[in-house]
Write a protein that holds these residues in place. Sequence first.
Motif, PDB file in Angstrom:
ATOM      1  N   PRO A  58      28.997   8.802  16.043  1.00  0.00           N
ATOM      2  CA  PRO A  58      29.462  10.085  16.578  1.00  0.00           C
ATOM      3  C   PRO A  58      29.144  11.290  15.699  1.00  0.00           C
ATOM      4  CG  PRO A  58      31.285   8.946  15.534  1.00  0.00           C
ATOM      5  CD  PRO A  58      30.076   8.060  15.382  1.00  0.00           C
ATOM      6  N   HIS A  59      28.762  11.067  14.447  1.00  0.00           N
ATOM      7  CA  HIS A  59      28.845  12.181  13.512  1.00  0.00           C
ATOM      8  C   HIS A  59      27.544  12.584  12.831  1.00  0.00           C
ATOM      9  CE1 HIS A  59      29.269   8.505  11.361  1.00  0.00           C
ATOM     10  NE2 HIS A  59      29.328   9.077  10.181  1.00  0.00           N
ATOM     11  N   LEU A  60      26.407  12.102  13.324  1.00  0.00           N
ATOM     12  CA  LEU A  60      25.159  12.568  12.714  1.00  0.00           C
ATOM     13  C   LEU A  60      24.362  13.446  13.676  1.00  0.00           C
ATOM     14  CD1 LEU A  60      23.541  12.440  10.104  1.00  0.00           C
ATOM     15  CD2 LEU A  60      22.368  10.437  10.946  1.00  0.00           C
ATOM     16  N   ASN A  61      24.434  13.113  14.970  1.00  0.00           N
ATOM     17  CA  ASN A  61      23.735  13.897  15.989  1.00  0.00           C
ATOM     18  C   ASN A  61      24.610  14.058  17.215  1.00  0.00           C
ATOM     19  OD1 ASN A  61      20.804  14.113  15.009  1.00  0.00           O
ATOM     20  ND2 ASN A  61      21.324  11.959  14.712  1.00  0.00           N
ATOM     21  N   PHE A  62      24.436  15.183  17.879  1.00  0.00           N
ATOM     22  CA  PHE A  62      25.054  15.352  19.192  1.00  0.00           C
ATOM     23  C   PHE A  62      24.033  14.815  20.189  1.00  0.00           C
ATOM     24  CE2 PHE A  62      25.952  17.686  23.088  1.00  0.00           C
ATOM     25  CZ  PHE A  62      27.316  17.511  23.188  1.00  0.00           C
ATOM     26  N   VAL A  63      24.452  13.890  21.050  1.00  0.00           N
ATOM     27  CA  VAL A  63      23.462  13.260  21.942  1.00  0.00           C
ATOM     28  C   VAL A  63      23.650  13.668  23.398  1.00  0.00           C
ATOM     29  CG1 VAL A  63      22.699  11.229  20.670  1.00  0.00           C
ATOM     30  CG2 VAL A  63      24.890  11.176  21.810  1.00  0.00           C
ATOM     31  N   GLU A  64      22.525  13.917  24.036  1.00  0.00           N
ATOM     32  CA  GLU A  64      22.493  14.164  25.480  1.00  0.00           C
ATOM     33  C   GLU A  64      21.433  13.234  26.063  1.00  0.00           C
ATOM     34  OE1 GLU A  64      22.539  18.582  26.537  1.00  0.00           O
ATOM     35  OE2 GLU A  64      22.275  18.608  24.373  1.00  0.00           O
ATOM     36  N   PHE A  65      21.450  13.110  27.376  1.00  0.00           N
ATOM     37  CA  PHE A  65      20.533  12.157  28.007  1.00  0.00           C
ATOM     38  C   PHE A  65      19.902  12.753  29.259  1.00  0.00           C
ATOM     39  CE2 PHE A  65      23.857  10.059  25.705  1.00  0.00           C
ATOM     40  CZ  PHE A  65      23.169   9.118  24.947  1.00  0.00           C
ATOM     41  N   ILE A  66      18.592  12.501  29.397  1.00  0.00           N
ATOM     42  CA  ILE A  66      17.874  12.923  30.600  1.00  0.00           C
ATOM     43  C   ILE A  66      17.582  11.656  31.400  1.00  0.00           C
ATOM     44  CG2 ILE A  66      15.753  13.990  31.474  1.00  0.00           C
ATOM     45  CD1 ILE A  66      15.540  15.452  28.769  1.00  0.00           C
ATOM     46  N   SER A  67      17.846  11.681  32.685  1.00  0.00           N
ATOM     47  CA  SER A  67      17.599  10.480  33.498  1.00  0.00           C
ATOM     48  C   SER A  67      16.105  10.150  33.465  1.00  0.00           C
ATOM     49  CB  SER A  67      18.060  10.716  34.932  1.00  0.00           C
ATOM     50  OG  SER A  67      17.186  11.644  35.541  1.00  0.00           O
ATOM     51  N   GLU A  68      15.779   8.875  33.704  1.00  0.00           N
ATOM     52  CA  GLU A  68      14.387   8.441  33.626  1.00  0.00           C
ATOM     53  C   GLU A  68      13.518   9.236  34.598  1.00  0.00           C
ATOM     54  OE1 GLU A  68      13.627   4.468  34.954  1.00  0.00           O
ATOM     55  OE2 GLU A  68      11.876   4.237  33.664  1.00  0.00           O
ATOM     56  N   LYS A  69      14.082   9.465  35.777  1.00  0.00           N
ATOM     57  CA  LYS A  69      13.337  10.183  36.822  1.00  0.00           C
ATOM     58  C   LYS A  69      12.984  11.594  36.321  1.00  0.00           C
ATOM     59  CE  LYS A  69      14.432  11.634  41.325  1.00  0.00           C
ATOM     60  NZ  LYS A  69      15.522  11.738  42.259  1.00  0.00           N
ATOM     61  N   ASP A  70      13.984  12.263  35.781  1.00  0.00           N
ATOM     62  CA  ASP A  70      13.749  13.630  35.284  1.00  0.00           C
ATOM     63  C   ASP A  70      12.816  13.630  34.080  1.00  0.00           C
ATOM     64  OD1 ASP A  70      15.182  14.784  37.210  1.00  0.00           O
ATOM     65  OD2 ASP A  70      16.835  15.493  35.946  1.00  0.00           O
ATOM     66  N   SER A  71      12.905  12.562  33.277  1.00  0.00           N
ATOM     67  CA  SER A  71      12.046  12.480  32.092  1.00  0.00           C
ATOM     68  C   SER A  71      10.577  12.379  32.513  1.00  0.00           C
ATOM     69  CB  SER A  71      12.461  11.273  31.254  1.00  0.00           C
ATOM     70  OG  SER A  71      11.555  11.090  30.214  1.00  0.00           O
ATOM     71  N   LYS A  93      25.507   6.203  32.926  1.00  0.00           N
ATOM     72  CA  LYS A  93      25.874   5.063  33.776  1.00  0.00           C
ATOM     73  C   LYS A  93      25.189   3.799  33.241  1.00  0.00           C
ATOM     74  CE  LYS A  93      27.133   7.308  37.996  1.00  0.00           C
ATOM     75  NZ  LYS A  93      27.031   8.708  37.632  1.00  0.00           N
ATOM     76  N   PRO A  94      25.871   2.657  33.376  1.00  0.00           N
ATOM     77  CA  PRO A  94      25.264   1.427  32.858  1.00  0.00           C
ATOM     78  C   PRO A  94      24.002   1.044  33.625  1.00  0.00           C
ATOM     79  CG  PRO A  94      27.307   0.975  34.016  1.00  0.00           C
ATOM     80  CD  PRO A  94      27.191   2.446  33.949  1.00  0.00           C
ATOM     81  N   HIS A  95      23.125   0.330  32.950  1.00  0.00           N
ATOM     82  CA  HIS A  95      21.858  -0.194  33.488  1.00  0.00           C
ATOM     83  C   HIS A  95      20.850   0.904  33.810  1.00  0.00           C
ATOM     84  CE1 HIS A  95      24.446  -3.587  33.682  1.00  0.00           C
ATOM     85  NE2 HIS A  95      25.144  -3.081  34.687  1.00  0.00           N
ATOM     86  N   GLN A  96      21.099   2.117  33.391  1.00  0.00           N
ATOM     87  CA  GLN A  96      20.158   3.216  33.648  1.00  0.00           C
ATOM     88  C   GLN A  96      19.344   3.498  32.392  1.00  0.00           C
ATOM     89  OE1 GLN A  96      19.926   4.871  36.751  1.00  0.00           O
ATOM     90  NE2 GLN A  96      21.217   3.115  37.302  1.00  0.00           N
ATOM     91  N   ILE A  97      18.130   3.999  32.621  1.00  0.00           N
ATOM     92  CA  ILE A  97      17.275   4.367  31.491  1.00  0.00           C
ATOM     93  C   ILE A  97      17.323   5.881  31.326  1.00  0.00           C
ATOM     94  CG2 ILE A  97      14.867   4.412  30.698  1.00  0.00           C
ATOM     95  CD1 ILE A  97      14.623   1.687  32.229  1.00  0.00           C
ATOM     96  N   TYR A  98      17.420   6.323  30.094  1.00  0.00           N
ATOM     97  CA  TYR A  98      17.503   7.757  29.811  1.00  0.00           C
ATOM     98  C   TYR A  98      16.592   8.122  28.639  1.00  0.00           C
ATOM     99  CZ  TYR A  98      21.940   7.515  32.392  1.00  0.00           C
ATOM    100  OH  TYR A  98      22.902   7.310  33.336  1.00  0.00           O
ATOM    101  N   GLU A  99      16.133   9.364  28.670  1.00  0.00           N
ATOM    102  CA  GLU A  99      15.466   9.889  27.469  1.00  0.00           C
ATOM    103  C   GLU A  99      16.537  10.560  26.612  1.00  0.00           C
ATOM    104  OE1 GLU A  99      12.186  12.617  28.054  1.00  0.00           O
ATOM    105  OE2 GLU A  99      12.125  13.080  25.918  1.00  0.00           O
ATOM    106  N   VAL A 100      16.468  10.318  25.312  1.00  0.00           N
ATOM    107  CA  VAL A 100      17.502  10.845  24.412  1.00  0.00           C
ATOM    108  C   VAL A 100      17.142  12.261  23.962  1.00  0.00           C
ATOM    109  CG1 VAL A 100      18.708  10.482  22.224  1.00  0.00           C
ATOM    110  CG2 VAL A 100      18.037   8.532  23.610  1.00  0.00           C
ATOM    111  N   VAL A 101      18.147  13.133  24.002  1.00  0.00           N
ATOM    112  CA  VAL A 101      18.000  14.501  23.489  1.00  0.00           C
ATOM    113  C   VAL A 101      18.993  14.640  22.353  1.00  0.00           C
ATOM    114  CG1 VAL A 101      18.348  16.945  24.032  1.00  0.00           C
ATOM    115  CG2 VAL A 101      17.313  15.430  25.726  1.00  0.00           C
ATOM    116  N   ILE A 102      18.518  15.050  21.194  1.00  0.00           N
ATOM    117  CA  ILE A 102      19.444  15.115  20.059  1.00  0.00           C
ATOM    118  C   ILE A 102      19.575  16.538  19.517  1.00  0.00           C
ATOM    119  CG2 ILE A 102      19.183  12.729  19.249  1.00  0.00           C
ATOM    120  CD1 ILE A 102      17.441  14.716  17.028  1.00  0.00           C
TER     121      ILE A 102
END
Lengths: 533, 714
Positions: free
Chosen positions: A315-328, A348-357
């Motif tokens: 929780p304490h090194l990066n703030f994380v956001e996620f872009i859905s695979e489709k949007d990525s 959501k579980p079982h979904q793929i996301y691109e990580v934004v930090i």
Amino acid sequence: MANATELLRQGKRKEIWQKYCGFIDLSMDEFMKIQEQLLMEQVELLSKCELGRKIMGDKIPKSVEEFKESVPLTTYDDYAPYLSEKREDILPEGSYMWCHTSGKTGQHKWVPYPKKMYKILGEIFLTSLIFTTSKKRGDFLLNEGDNILYGVAPPPYLSGIAYRALAEELNVDFIPPLEEAERMDYVERMKEGFKISLIKGIDFFAGASSVLANIGQRFSGKGEKSMISISSLLHPLVMMRIAKALIKSKIARRGILPKDIWRLKGIMSGGVDAEIYGKIIEHYWGVRPLEAYVSTESGVVAMQLWDYGSMTFFPHLNFVEFISEKDSIKSQKDPNYKPRTLFLNEVKPHQIYEVVITNLHGGVFVRYKSDDLIKIISLKNEKLGVDIPQMAFYSRASEVIDLASFARLTERAVWQAIEGSGIKYNEWALRKEIEGKYPVLRLYLELKGEERGEEEIMDAVHESLKKIDPDYNDIEKMMQFKPLRLTILSPDTFQRYMLKKKEEGADLGHIKSPHMNPSDKIIDDLLQLSKQK
Amino acid sequence: MFWNIFNIIRLGAFISYSLLLSVVLWRGPRTRPVQAFILYLISMVIWSLGSFLMHAEPLFGTALFWNKFMVAGIAAMPILFYSFIRSFLGIKKQKKWLYLGALFYISFLAVNIMGYAMKEAYFSEGVFYYKMGIAGYLMAPGWFLFIGLATFNLIQSHKKARDSFYRNRLKYLLIGILVMATGLTTNFTKLGRHPLDISLNTVNAFLIAYVILRYKLLDINIIIRKGFVYFTLTAIIAGVYLFTVFILERLLRGVVGISLIAVLMAIGIALIFQPLRDFLQRWIDRLFFREKFDYYQILREFTQKMVTILDLDNLANSTVNTISETMQTDKVAILLGNEEEFYLKTSLGLDKSLVPSFKLKKDNPLLVYMIKKREILTRDDIDIIPQLKGLWESKIRELEMLEAELFIPLITKDNLIGIIILGKKLSEDNYSEEEHALLSTVAQEAAVAFENAKLYGEIEEAKIKLQNWGEELERKIKEKTEELERSQALVLQSEKLAGLGQLAAGVAHEIRNPLGIIATSMYYLNEILPEKRKEVKKHFHIVESEIDRCQTIITNLLEFSRTSDKEVEPVDVNALVNMTLSLVEKDLFGHDIRLIKKMETVPKIKANLDEMKQVFLNLILNATQAMPKGGELRIITSTHNNKVRIKVSDTGMGIFKENLDKIFNPFFTTKEPGEGTGLGLAFVHTIIERYGGNIRVESEKEKGTTFTIELPIL
């Protein structure tokens, strides 16, 4: 503030667990609260510096929602003009270390680490040490003076910096000693390291899993010649160690293995190979490598726990956001497309996301598109009672091979397929090529004493890939089309490629050819070197 | 087999060591100190087993064999104990002693096997005899050397240790050594034949096991204290019991049975046990822990008194002073919460500049955590607790400025109302668990006391506020009434002036025409009569000049009454006053009038420059004329409530009170007939009102007059 060494000396093992591993007991709300609080601190730091104002503009976000709405997503190009010159005057916090990476993208990157980020990086690497020795919550096997075989890239690479930071938390002995190890080249360091470790033993190994797998194979006679010289065996302590190992192997009625010689507490490793070689390493070394999701720009984002399952976010090194695979995918095709992001409590579980930090504690990267795809495995780790979403590394977005929109192949899937095919190989590379009107997959494979013919090898890998990737399986089923092609490279082609790159003075990250999507230039080089024999 | 009580003790020691070894192997963490402890336990198992079998005349092996076996354990024990202590303390240097120990032990084992350590060991008529060889005597210096080194290391570490939990651990180990040494010392006395050494070594082993297996240890000081209390208690009760039974048995022999006496005594003891224990506890505390006892007593007494202190400042100051004195710390502070934040109410030993500036917002993770957990936090907890990872670096630095070691929450009815902050103890020790418990109790009482004092303070504050509001209301009503009266007067004056203006304008119009005809006729008459007599000429001249005078009056009247259409522009009042003064400067000098100017930089106003010049000229000339024998003309300009204020004061003859409300009326003059038209101040009044301003006059006979003009700024 007491570090791990002092806490160990005081017998405060519970406090050590709480300090370094306690984050796994946070509720989702507590996790998000920490993220929010530290993001607001970061926004304040950014608002006072040139780089922050350039990225955030004049409007300073007052909440995480405002931050998401008003701050644009960034890539390294947004920072390159400042960071390539190591400009201190534009940073939110003064740098304590400058970290370097060449990355697979080929872009040379410099990343400043402020003191606090550096400290937390060291703490998190210590967390990995604790988890590798742990069998249950709160229980760990860590002592002052434990030995770590230093098999990572030295500073200014992230791993080297992280182990320096770790040494400030816990009094550990590096093999070879840190200052010497940082000066040696990799092969020299490994040779010297194993020589010393025959006398002193190894508690932890830090480095690439493929190295450990390779050493294991050498012991079983499957690999190249041993790294241990005969002269080093003459030391009395080494003789005792070898004698003990011989007895162990005789009792087990098998050949001697590294685990008979060294009793490792843990292996820390990043990258895809940790999973690929996990079982082999456990067989040879008695311990599985602990995987972490690490990058130079972010430090550590997530890590496996002692169940060696999915990874848990920090929780304490990066703030994380996620872009859905489709949007990525959409944003890869159209750089002007502005994808929507989700917070960790929205995935959501079982979904793929691109990580934004977004770096915290005065780091520079703000809403930085990492190009890393991860898969959310579940929203909790029920087995260990962790209420934080669990992830697995999927692939780098730019390394996924999209095959006629039918299948999206990752490095991990291809590697697993090659391993699963039982082919004896040294190295490989795969890319999409166009054959007539159709896209095909061409595998460039260097074999290692494999007796099967080209057709058989291709079929074996194809069948294995079908088992691993159901979408790939559908291609043949639905289109009656077999997309895999094979080019066999002569022995030591990849080794020669590495030597050539070394001679050319290539950066550490570019010495090896990439597994996925190598460029035309790399393929030309490999084919050329293959012909030389 | 030979059995007696001592051999049973030896067997017990062996069983104890074996059990302990099993527990440590099964449950102990796989750390280096534990591994070293296991080796130490193995040496003790060998020792105790050898000792037992040697004395038991075993079925197999001779007494000498088991004696040699036992000695192998005894000789290893101090070296392994030293190794354990090194490992426990994390000592890595000076390994030479360990190597020396290993060398010594290997050599000793060899000579032991060869029979140079123990020469003879046998039973004769149930008595055990043994004879040491030359090497056997080496065990004692070896023992002293390694146990001495271990003790030395422990004492050094204890001296350096700052953490009370760690110090407590070290105390256990030191006491263990003391117990072990006592046991070994018995071997040099007649008691050496009895297994006291091995029994006391068992105590030491259990102490060590407790230290390494238990996460938190009981405070050894408390154990000693309690042990002393119960030992004394048992001794007294036993003594009294035996003495009383003895006496009663003698006195009541044959009257009541001994069992009845015993039952009665038991009831008596049950009744007096608790009071006696409390008494002894206090007595021992006073005797041995006097200083601490006194301090705690003071704190407890203060806690009881706290609720009676209703003044918040007094309560806060008394609390920090008492806690500082009793807890032996020079830094204490109290944070109290209000609607939005926690502020530093008072502090002792901290930088005073912190008091007004130090604030913690209510969403600070530290406060959120304390509200949720309601427990005392230490400085180290801030670094350790995962929920506090969200603390900003700047906030951590702010907390560090408080030099806090303990944060004690003050909670009433689920609300965190404040925090007592304690700095390090002067002794640099950490706060013990006993002190934590005491401070928790103090905090519970303090929370109630602070809540009461806060409420009382709020009521008092509300009372004062109410009083102030009352006074303020009264003052405002008075002020408004006066303002209303002034406005009414001004309205009346304005209305009156407006009426008069209209009247004057009408009259002026009506007169101007006939006056024009008269003037024209006079012109023709002058033309018709070419030769005039001297008297006629003189009268013609008089008529002409009076006509001129009438026309001037009519022009002034019309000027006074009409709405201005002159050009309005930004006017710098100070510059205009200076310019006007330059026109009358000579006049002032001639009349011996001293000019005093106090002119602040004022914003510009919107007016016609000529008209405003006329205003100031009129006022200054009036003032000059009011001081025929000289005096002081004072002109002050300033800004008030978005208005430029100009005060023109003289120290002249002043205006009669009854004339004050007439002076702005047209044609009102106190001058001799012909000396003034009585239109000057009426003109001034009209101009000022035209630009949205107002004019007031204050005057005192023989002291002077002040005209105050206020005009809105541009």
